[in-house]
Design a protein around this motif. Sequence first.
Motif, PDB file in Angstrom:
ATOM      1  N   ARG A 208      -3.719   1.970   0.406  1.00 21.73           N
ATOM      2  CA  ARG A 208      -3.095   0.721  -0.026  1.00 21.73           C
ATOM      3  C   ARG A 208      -1.811   0.536   0.762  1.00 21.73           C
ATOM      4  N   SER A 209      -1.695  -0.609   1.462  1.00 21.77           N
ATOM      5  CA  SER A 209      -0.511  -0.914   2.258  1.00 21.77           C
ATOM      6  C   SER A 209      -0.230  -2.405   2.162  1.00 21.77           C
ATOM      7  N   ASP A 210       0.847  -2.841   2.801  1.00 21.96           N
ATOM      8  CA  ASP A 210       1.141  -4.270   2.824  1.00 21.96           C
ATOM      9  C   ASP A 210       0.043  -5.061   3.526  1.00 21.96           C
ATOM     10  N   ALA A 211      -0.729  -4.384   4.383  1.00 22.40           N
ATOM     11  CA  ALA A 211      -1.802  -5.044   5.131  1.00 22.40           C
ATOM     12  C   ALA A 211      -3.082  -5.182   4.329  1.00 22.40           C
ATOM     13  N   GLY A 212      -3.149  -4.531   3.151  1.00 19.69           N
ATOM     14  CA  GLY A 212      -4.330  -4.633   2.316  1.00 19.69           C
ATOM     15  C   GLY A 212      -4.800  -3.280   1.822  1.00 19.69           C
ATOM     16  N   VAL A 213      -6.093  -3.212   1.482  1.00 17.72           N
ATOM     17  CA  VAL A 213      -6.694  -2.000   0.926  1.00 17.72           C
ATOM     18  C   VAL A 213      -7.924  -1.631   1.754  1.00 17.72           C
ATOM     19  N   LYS A 214      -8.062  -0.331   2.067  1.00 17.54           N
ATOM     20  CA  LYS A 214      -9.255   0.180   2.748  1.00 17.54           C
ATOM     21  C   LYS A 214      -9.789   1.371   1.955  1.00 17.54           C
ATOM     22  N   ILE A 215     -11.125   1.494   1.925  1.00 13.22           N
ATOM     23  CA  ILE A 215     -11.752   2.588   1.192  1.00 13.22           C
ATOM     24  C   ILE A 215     -12.844   3.210   2.059  1.00 13.22           C
ATOM     25  N   TRP A 216     -12.836   4.551   2.119  1.00 12.04           N
ATOM     26  CA  TRP A 216     -13.793   5.309   2.924  1.00 12.04           C
ATOM     27  C   TRP A 216     -14.599   6.254   2.041  1.00 12.04           C
ATOM     28  N   PHE A 217     -15.804   6.586   2.514  1.00 12.80           N
ATOM     29  CA  PHE A 217     -16.597   7.654   1.902  1.00 12.80           C
ATOM     30  C   PHE A 217     -17.262   8.475   3.002  1.00 12.80           C
ATOM     31  N   TRP A 218     -17.198   9.814   2.842  1.00 13.64           N
ATOM     32  CA  TRP A 218     -17.916  10.729   3.725  1.00 13.64           C
ATOM     33  C   TRP A 218     -18.697  11.716   2.867  1.00 13.64           C
ATOM     34  N   ARG A 219     -20.007  11.803   3.065  1.00 14.68           N
ATOM     35  CA  ARG A 219     -20.787  12.811   2.349  1.00 14.68           C
ATOM     36  C   ARG A 219     -20.356  14.195   2.837  1.00 14.68           C
ATOM     37  N   ARG A 220     -20.552  15.194   2.015  1.00 12.63           N
ATOM     38  CA  ARG A 220     -19.997  16.519   2.311  1.00 12.63           C
ATOM     39  C   ARG A 220     -20.541  17.119   3.603  1.00 12.63           C
ATOM     40  N   SER A 221     -21.783  16.815   3.937  1.00 12.44           N
ATOM     41  CA  SER A 221     -22.396  17.408   5.129  1.00 12.44           C
ATOM     42  C   SER A 221     -22.131  16.607   6.395  1.00 12.44           C
ATOM     43  N   ASP A 251      -4.818 -11.080   4.315  1.00 11.07           N
ATOM     44  CA  ASP A 251      -4.731 -12.407   4.934  1.00 11.07           C
ATOM     45  C   ASP A 251      -4.521 -13.517   3.905  1.00 11.07           C
ATOM     46  N   SER A 252      -5.320 -13.482   2.827  1.00  6.52           N
ATOM     47  CA  SER A 252      -5.231 -14.496   1.769  1.00  6.52           C
ATOM     48  C   SER A 252      -4.992 -13.847   0.422  1.00  6.52           C
ATOM     49  N   CYS A 253      -4.301 -12.717   0.440  1.00  6.58           N
ATOM     50  CA  CYS A 253      -4.002 -11.990  -0.797  1.00  6.58           C
ATOM     51  C   CYS A 253      -2.711 -11.204  -0.597  1.00  6.58           C
ATOM     52  N   ASP A 254      -1.610 -11.785  -1.011  1.00  6.62           N
ATOM     53  CA  ASP A 254      -0.316 -11.115  -0.851  1.00  6.62           C
ATOM     54  C   ASP A 254      -0.257  -9.875  -1.744  1.00  6.62           C
ATOM     55  N   MET A 255      -0.152  -8.718  -1.130  1.00 10.79           N
ATOM     56  CA  MET A 255      -0.196  -7.468  -1.878  1.00 10.79           C
ATOM     57  C   MET A 255       0.992  -7.327  -2.830  1.00 10.79           C
ATOM     58  N   GLY A 256       2.159  -7.752  -2.363  1.00 12.15           N
ATOM     59  CA  GLY A 256       3.360  -7.585  -3.168  1.00 12.15           C
ATOM     60  C   GLY A 256       3.333  -8.361  -4.469  1.00 12.15           C
ATOM     61  N   SER A 257       2.696  -9.526  -4.474  1.00  8.55           N
ATOM     62  CA  SER A 257       2.677 -10.357  -5.683  1.00  8.55           C
ATOM     63  C   SER A 257       1.471 -10.091  -6.571  1.00  8.55           C
ATOM     64  N   HIS A 258       0.450  -9.394  -6.045  1.00  8.35           N
ATOM     65  CA  HIS A 258      -0.757  -9.158  -6.836  1.00  8.35           C
ATOM     66  C   HIS A 258      -0.934  -7.707  -7.277  1.00  8.35           C
ATOM     67  N   PHE A 259      -0.153  -6.787  -6.687  1.00  8.51           N
ATOM     68  CA  PHE A 259      -0.316  -5.376  -7.022  1.00  8.51           C
ATOM     69  C   PHE A 259       1.034  -4.739  -7.301  1.00  8.51           C
TER      70      PHE A 259
END
Length: 313
Positions: A208-221, A251-259
């Motif tokens: 989570r940053s001012d630029a937005g949110v990113k989410i990753w997943f890696w399987r164990r193998s 881009d269309s979701c100001d992080m500071g005002s919504h989170f």
Amino acid sequence: MLVFSLLSFVYLSATALAATYSQSDSYRGKDFLSGFTHWDIADPTHGRVNYVGQNEALAQNLTFTSGDTLIIRTDDKTVLDPSGPGRNSVRLYSNKKYKNHVTVWNIRHMPEGCGTWPAVWESGESWPDEGEIDILEGVNDKGLNRASLHTTSGCTMPASRTMTGTSVGDNCDVAATGNGGCGVSSNNAKSYGPAFNKAGGGFYAMERSDAGVKIWFWRRSSCKIPSDVLSGATQIDTDKWSTPFAAFPSDSCDMGSHFGPHSIIINLTLCGDWGAAAFNSDGCPGDCITYVDQNPGAFGNAYFDVAWLKIYE
């Protein structure tokens, strides 16, 4: 000209380091007992659960810690009285709150079975004013993992984004979407439920940053797990990670005002608003609440096994 060059250098250096974070907190085994609170009030998603406090959870072995293991589970022994409380279960939320940060979860096993609704997520105290970020979530073993944002009005996502997952909604406003928010479905068959467990689990990460949110997943193998993720390093660089499966740019979701400041949450509810509604269409038999009440043995695999959680700021 020299001043301009120096200022440019400082700016470029700061930009280059923008994705570099240092570890601020680490939870492993019994650390979860002191760093998290067992939430023992009514489930806001109307699940057929009775969330219990820490002492009761430990006494009933619904929470268990040892070495690098945190287990949280639902009761799998009791036939419930239809007029009584729901099945005992666990919901943990962090005592510390975070703004811009990265979380990395090392999870070996997640709850599975009809009626289950497990989640790893973050939320502010004033919901939905301070927003919600869902990292790992789904119901009834159906489908792939879904990551979502839930906000007040004025937060939307672009139709085209750099991510490997599939958008299942671009308006994050809970009022406009019946609390669905804006979601992204993973394209990895081992990202959720029984397939996740058979593969030995894996790693989930959220930035989570001012630029937005990113989410990753890696399987164990996977051979593509970043070395700093795999080792739980004291410093990480998210710019060197692979393309996230879910991207929610600002881009269309100001992080500071919504989170706002978020607690980190991990929980297991049963049925609830989503799970009960999808119960039959997901291939589960009969009525969700009746199923939960009468089939305690169906929940023997309804547990999280967490090796560790690292937070970076």
